[in-house]
Design an enzyme around this catalytic site. Structure first.
Site, PDB file in Angstrom:
ATOM      1  N   GLU A  38       1.320  -7.270   2.061  1.00 54.29           N
ATOM      2  CA  GLU A  38       0.448  -8.106   2.868  1.00 54.29           C
ATOM      3  C   GLU A  38       0.907  -9.534   2.570  1.00 54.29           C
ATOM      4  OE1 GLU A  38      -3.677  -8.482   1.789  1.00 54.29           O
ATOM      5  OE2 GLU A  38      -4.159  -9.486   3.681  1.00 54.29           O
ATOM      6  N   ARG A 264       0.603   2.053 -10.485  1.00 54.93           N
ATOM      7  CA  ARG A 264       1.156   0.714 -10.424  1.00 54.93           C
ATOM      8  C   ARG A 264       1.603   0.294 -11.821  1.00 54.93           C
ATOM      9  NH1 ARG A 264      -3.233  -2.485  -7.767  1.00 54.93           N
ATOM     10  NH2 ARG A 264      -1.628  -4.073  -7.856  1.00 54.93           N
ATOM     11  N   LYS A 274      -2.565 -10.296  -7.918  1.00 48.23           N
ATOM     12  CA  LYS A 274      -2.409 -11.456  -7.041  1.00 48.23           C
ATOM     13  C   LYS A 274      -3.586 -12.411  -7.183  1.00 48.23           C
ATOM     14  CE  LYS A 274      -0.118  -9.454  -3.035  1.00 48.23           C
ATOM     15  NZ  LYS A 274      -0.199  -9.352  -1.562  1.00 48.23           N
TER      16      LYS A 274
END
Length: 567
Positions: A38, A264, A274
RNA sequence: UGGGGCGUAGCCAAGUGGUAAGGCACCGGGUUUUGGUCCCGGCAUCCGGAGGUUCGAAUCCUCCCGCCCCAGCCA
């Protein structure tokens, strides 16, 4: 831009085993994967793992990997991020060829499919507010309640949805929801929102749309449009897979992608989120997204970490489903391994101490031949000027040497790398008692660094000719957080940034050949570590970032004895 | 608490019923014109726990324990 040279066959993790079986048993022809960022922030080391996985699998199976921006939320997304992400993926060494896509490219198709769902009685326009929808959703233990608008006639739904698109309603007034099951134990199946009204400028589609699909409605269908065979994502989407499959099954999509989830990456002494990285930047706790202490790709690049080392790291940590936090030392090991092989050796003195060779002629300058890389004879040698007045590292001298200290001390002889053996004859101090100069003698017979009589000093030091040394700013970087698991204790993660993680040295000196090193070239300052020129460098005033130190047994010994004394 | 996952060494991680790979870290030793690199050696009698099946179990069964994710009109 070329794809990286083929590396040794990847280990068969569970993803690759699934892909291999699908190929072997004919379920898929060409393997097609995708990396779907994204564009709402910069890529970090965790994304690097995903990039290496997706592009790696595609390459290994002779397929292809798409770069697809998941740009379904115009409120958070920006063109700046799109550009940065493309640059980062390319820098990491991957090439998507013609296959650059945007979920926003599919908005029209997605809209049509939403209409298809409405016509099939599988989606409806809900007038409930966000709060009301939340209240109707139920809890983990209680089923949700159906919206009063759930059984609206198809025609009314069609009309309302068209008017949503036409911009007749304000943000949040209505949403399109899938009509699945408000009592489903999996909350994602309790009539998930498919479209919301957002009167926002989209970086790609501008103001063409005021309704935007949610991730759930856009992702799987985008995969299907592109013919993705294996849609790899992280564990938190495992719960979404039933919805992913439901949409694929209930829509006339052109292909049947499958979603697989892996754990992850987490790294010690840093944070891979983020949201947190964004706040570190916003609060000014770091100098920016590419502050060399950050785990972002742009920061790792600025720090001098080679892409190859990051790829090696991704391969080394593997792909599995167990939550994990990899020790940052493993990343550092991969970086050192690459740099040891590739980085030219140079001389740099971080904390200079003057040395005068009392028996060396004033005004004389010799050009010493110094090997560029002992690991690689092909790298050849370079000339480094040598003269009567030199700089050595302050840490390489001890007036009263402790046990195990092999370097220079009064009366002791050491080797100056590729130059001469020198012996310390006198220590000169200022009125405060600080050592300001060492007066030494040299043995002319040891020119180049070898003694005809075979004597071998216990230490070899790096050095610089005072008259030729170039002043440089050197920035020393350490872990952003001293705590291996920042924030794990529940404390304020932003207060735990290590103030020592960046140290700027203004009095460092480097050899003449380093005056104009291009950005992107990482060198080794012999005996100290790897350093790379920072973009802040200006001609004549180089700035170096310390990528990593060399492993340092002496430092370890010192720390051990310090701890022994302290405890 | 309902659902979905996961537990193999300090950290990653192979292992898919035949008797615990590898890497990082760590600890020794050797080589060395970088206290770097390189080389050699050490480092799980045991696989979250307890039972059970089997000649044989980290792998199969049962129960238990622990950890992670989900109640955004974020992704």
């Amino acid at each position: 831009m070329s794809t990286p040279t083929p590396e040794p066959p990847e280990r068969g993790d569970f993803i690759r085993e699934i892909v291999a079986a699908d190929v072997r048993e004919g379920r898929v022809g060409e393997v097609v994967t995708r990396f779907p960022p994204e564009p709402n922030g910069y890529l970090h080391i965790g994304h690097a793992k995903s990039i290496c996985l997706n592009f790696g699998v595609a390459r290994e199976f002779g397929g292809r990997c798409h770069l697809r921006f998941d740009d379904t939320n115009p409120i958070k997304e920006e063109q700046e991020y799109i550009d940065a992400i493309e640059a980062d993926v390319r820098w990491l060494g991957f090439d998507w060829g013609e296959h650059l896509y945007f979920a926003s490219d599919y908005f029209e198709q997605l809209y049509e499919w939403a209409v298809h769902l409405i016509e099939a009685g599988k989606a409806y326009v809900d007038d409930l507010s966000a709060d009301e929808i939340r209240a109707h959703r139920g809890t983990f233990t209680e089923p949700g309640r159906e919206s009063p608008w759930r059984d609206r006639p198809v025609e009314e739904n069609l009309d309302l949805f068209a008017r949503m698109r036409a911009g007749e309603f304000p943000d949040g007034a209505r949403v399109l929801r899938a009509r699945i099951d408000m009592a489903a134990p999996n909350i994602n199946l309790r009539d998930p929102v498919l479209y919301r009204i957002l009167h926002a400028e989209h970086p790609r589609t501008g103001d063409a749309w005021c309704v935007y699909p949610t991730y759930d409605f856009a992702h799987g269908q985008s995969d299907a449009i592109e013919g993705i065979t294996h849609s790899l994502c992280t564990l938190e989407f495992e719960d979404h897979r039933p919805l992913y499959d439901w949409l694929i099954e209930n829509l006339p999509v052109p292909s049947r992608p499958r979603q697989y989830e892996f754990a992850r990456l987490n790294l010690t002494h840093t944070v891979v989120s983020k949201r947190v990285l964004m706040r570190l930047v916003d609060r000014g706790l770091v100098h920016g997204w590419d502050d060399p202490r950050m785990p972002t790709m742009s920061a790792l690049r600025r720090r001098g970490f080679p892409a190859e080392g990051i790829r090696d790291f991704a391969r080394l940590v593997g792909v599995a489903k167990a939550d994990n936090t990899v020790e940052v030392e493993m990343l550092e090991h991969c970086v050192r391994t690459v740099l040891n092989r590739t980085a030219p050796r140079r001389f740099g003195v971080l904390d200079p101490l003057r040395v005068v060779l009392t028996d060396y002629p004033e005004g004389k300058v010799e050009e010493m031949d110094v090997p560029n890389n002992p690991e690689d004879p092909q790298a050849g040698t370079r000339k480094v000027p040598f003269s009567r007045e030199l700089w050595i590292e302050r840490a390489d001298f001890m007036e009263e040497p402790v046990c195990k200290f092999f370097r220079l001390a009064p009366g002791r002889e050491v080797r100056l790398r590729s130059a001469y053996f020198i012996t310390c004859r006198e220590v000169v101090k200022d009125r405060e008692g600080r050592i300001v100069e060492l007066r030494c003698t040299h043995d002319p017979a040891t020119r180049g660094g070898d003694a005809p009589d075979g004597r071998r000093p216990k230490a070899t030091l790096h050095w610089l000719s005072a008259a030729h040394a170039v002043p440089a700013e050197v920035r020393l970087y350490g872990h952003l957080f001293a705590d291996p698991y920042p924030g794990a204790d529940g404390g304020d993660i932003f207060a735990s940034v290590d103030p020592e993680s960046e140290k700027v040295l203004s009095g460092a000196l480097v050899e003449p050949s380093l005056a104009e090193l291009p950005v992107g070239e990482t060198v080794q300052f012999e005996r100290l570590g790897y350093f790379c020129p920072d973009p802040d460098s200006v001609p004549g005033a180089p700035v170096f970032n310390r990528t990593l130190t060399l492993k340092d047994t002496w430092a370890k010994l010192q720390q051990r004895s310090r701890q022994a004394q302290g405890a």
